[in-house]
Design a protein around this motif. Structure first.
Motif, PDB file in Angstrom:
ATOM      1  N   ARG A  85     -31.855  -5.052 -58.225  1.00  0.00           N
ATOM      2  CA  ARG A  85     -31.902  -4.758 -57.348  1.00  0.00           C
ATOM      3  C   ARG A  85     -32.080  -5.390 -55.806  1.00  0.00           C
ATOM      4  O   ARG A  85     -32.060  -4.791 -54.844  1.00  0.00           O
ATOM      5  CB  ARG A  85     -33.413  -3.994 -57.061  1.00  0.00           C
ATOM      6  N   GLY A  86     -32.847  -6.799 -56.244  1.00  0.00           N
ATOM      7  CA  GLY A  86     -32.213  -7.564 -55.043  1.00  0.00           C
ATOM      8  C   GLY A  86     -30.691  -7.849 -54.054  1.00  0.00           C
ATOM      9  O   GLY A  86     -31.414  -7.643 -53.349  1.00  0.00           O
ATOM     10  N   GLN A  87     -30.282  -7.799 -55.132  1.00  0.00           N
ATOM     11  CA  GLN A  87     -28.884  -8.041 -54.497  1.00  0.00           C
ATOM     12  C   GLN A  87     -28.451  -6.323 -53.702  1.00  0.00           C
ATOM     13  O   GLN A  87     -27.523  -7.217 -52.933  1.00  0.00           O
ATOM     14  CB  GLN A  87     -27.547  -8.103 -55.503  1.00  0.00           C
ATOM     15  N   ASP A  88     -28.880  -5.415 -54.080  1.00  0.00           N
ATOM     16  CA  ASP A  88     -28.191  -4.099 -53.022  1.00  0.00           C
ATOM     17  C   ASP A  88     -29.347  -4.364 -52.478  1.00  0.00           C
ATOM     18  O   ASP A  88     -28.172  -3.880 -51.341  1.00  0.00           O
ATOM     19  CB  ASP A  88     -28.847  -3.839 -54.666  1.00  0.00           C
ATOM     20  N   ILE A  89     -30.131  -4.754 -51.758  1.00  0.00           N
ATOM     21  CA  ILE A  89     -30.773  -4.170 -50.711  1.00  0.00           C
ATOM     22  C   ILE A  89     -30.703  -5.552 -50.104  1.00  0.00           C
ATOM     23  O   ILE A  89     -29.804  -5.501 -49.126  1.00  0.00           O
ATOM     24  CB  ILE A  89     -32.016  -4.526 -50.794  1.00  0.00           C
TER      25      ILE A  89
END
Ligand code: COA
Length: 258
Positions: free
Chosen positions: A84-88
């Motif tokens: 999730r962090g990487q996607d954002i």
């Protein structure tokens, strides 16, 4: 609308202030949800030409992921958190409008990763950068191992990753991690002045620069081919015709983003 961010829009510059100063603006689930919503707003609101991300208070930009959310996670949940962090952060990196980090204090762990996902960084003399995850038995999870190597090279990146050492703003500038070092008082003004210049340029051309520069680090894309395509596509825009006409007529171009 946001519980963890303060936002303002002035002269086309959307300023996002991560606002958890008592926790040194650590990135918890709510901050990620709010950042994701803010990215929707950035892409959809035509009045937003460019963006500054900074931290509330005089101590921290962002002191990392919120460590208090870590102790209940199992392996699969930890992977989902990193994804999730990487996607954002990938949304920030691939945004069609310039997003600049104004780093006003500690940018550690996820904070350094957030700053690195921005298109470039301006730091106050109080800024401190580092990836201290090995102190916690961890590695960075929000793209830090990749972007730190891209920005400062493998040798120095691995030294910082493996020692967890913090570097100050001047060292960060020497390494190419930040573009300018300012006083705390002038950080936002200095950053705004750069964006004021970018905001006078043709928005689709600015977006094309971001896309083509990002292609350097994407093995699935031939960056030179993408540059040819994007260069050609510019000839189909009203702004390119306006830019060339304005040059020939010795006047200032009035770009519309079309
Ligand atoms: N996650 C959760 N809370 C954090 C945090 C983080 N990453 N960083 C700071 N905080 C909290 C502290 O727990 C403290 O909360 P409390 O007052 O409720 O106890 C508050 O923010 C202030 O931090 P504090 O440690 O008291 O400030 P300091 O000036 O003594 O130290 C740091 C500043 C940045 C050196 C220190 O906070 C730190 O090492 N933070 C963690 C950095 C890190 O490892 N980041 C990577 C995470 S993967």
């Amino acid at each position: 609308m946001y519980t963890t961010l303060l936002t303002s829009l002035e002269n086309g510059i959307f300023t996002i202030t991560i606002n958890r100063p008592n926790k040194l603006n650590a990135l918890n689930k709510d901050v990620f949800t709010d950042l994701n919503t803010a990215l929707d707003e950035i892409e959809s609101n035509e009045e937003i030409k460019s963006v500054i991300i900074t931290g509330a208070g005089d101590k921290a930009f962002v002191a990392g992921a919120d460590i208090s959310e870590f102790d209940t996670l199992n392996k699969e949940q930890a992977k989902a958190l990193a994804k999730r962090g990487q996607d954002i952060f990938a949304r920030i990196e691939n945004a069609s409008k310039p997003i600049v980090a104004a780093v006003n204090g500690f940018a550690l762990g996820g904070g350094c990763e957030l700053a690195m996902s921005c298109h470039f960084r301006v730091a106050s003399e109080k800024a401190k950068f580092g990836q201290p995850e090995v102190n916690l038995g961890l590695i960075p999870g929000y793209g830090g191992t990749q972007r730190l190597v891209q920005l400062i090279g493998k040798g120095k990146a691995l030294e910082l990753l493996m020692t967890a050492h913090m570097i100050d703003a001047n060292e960060a500038k020497e390494l190419g991690l930040v573009n300018y070092v300012t006083t705390s008082e002038t950080l936002l003004d200095h950053t705004r002045k750069i964006l004021d210049i970018i905001n006078t340029k043709a928005p689709l051309a600015v977006a094309g620069c971001i896309k083509a520069a990002n292609a350097v680090f994407d093995e699935s894309i031939d960056g030179y081919h993408l540059e040819i395509e994007t260069f050609g596509n510019c000839f189909d825009t009203e702004d390119m015709k306006e830019g060339v006409a304005a040059f020939m007529e010795k006047r200032k171009a009035a770009f519309k983003g079309k």
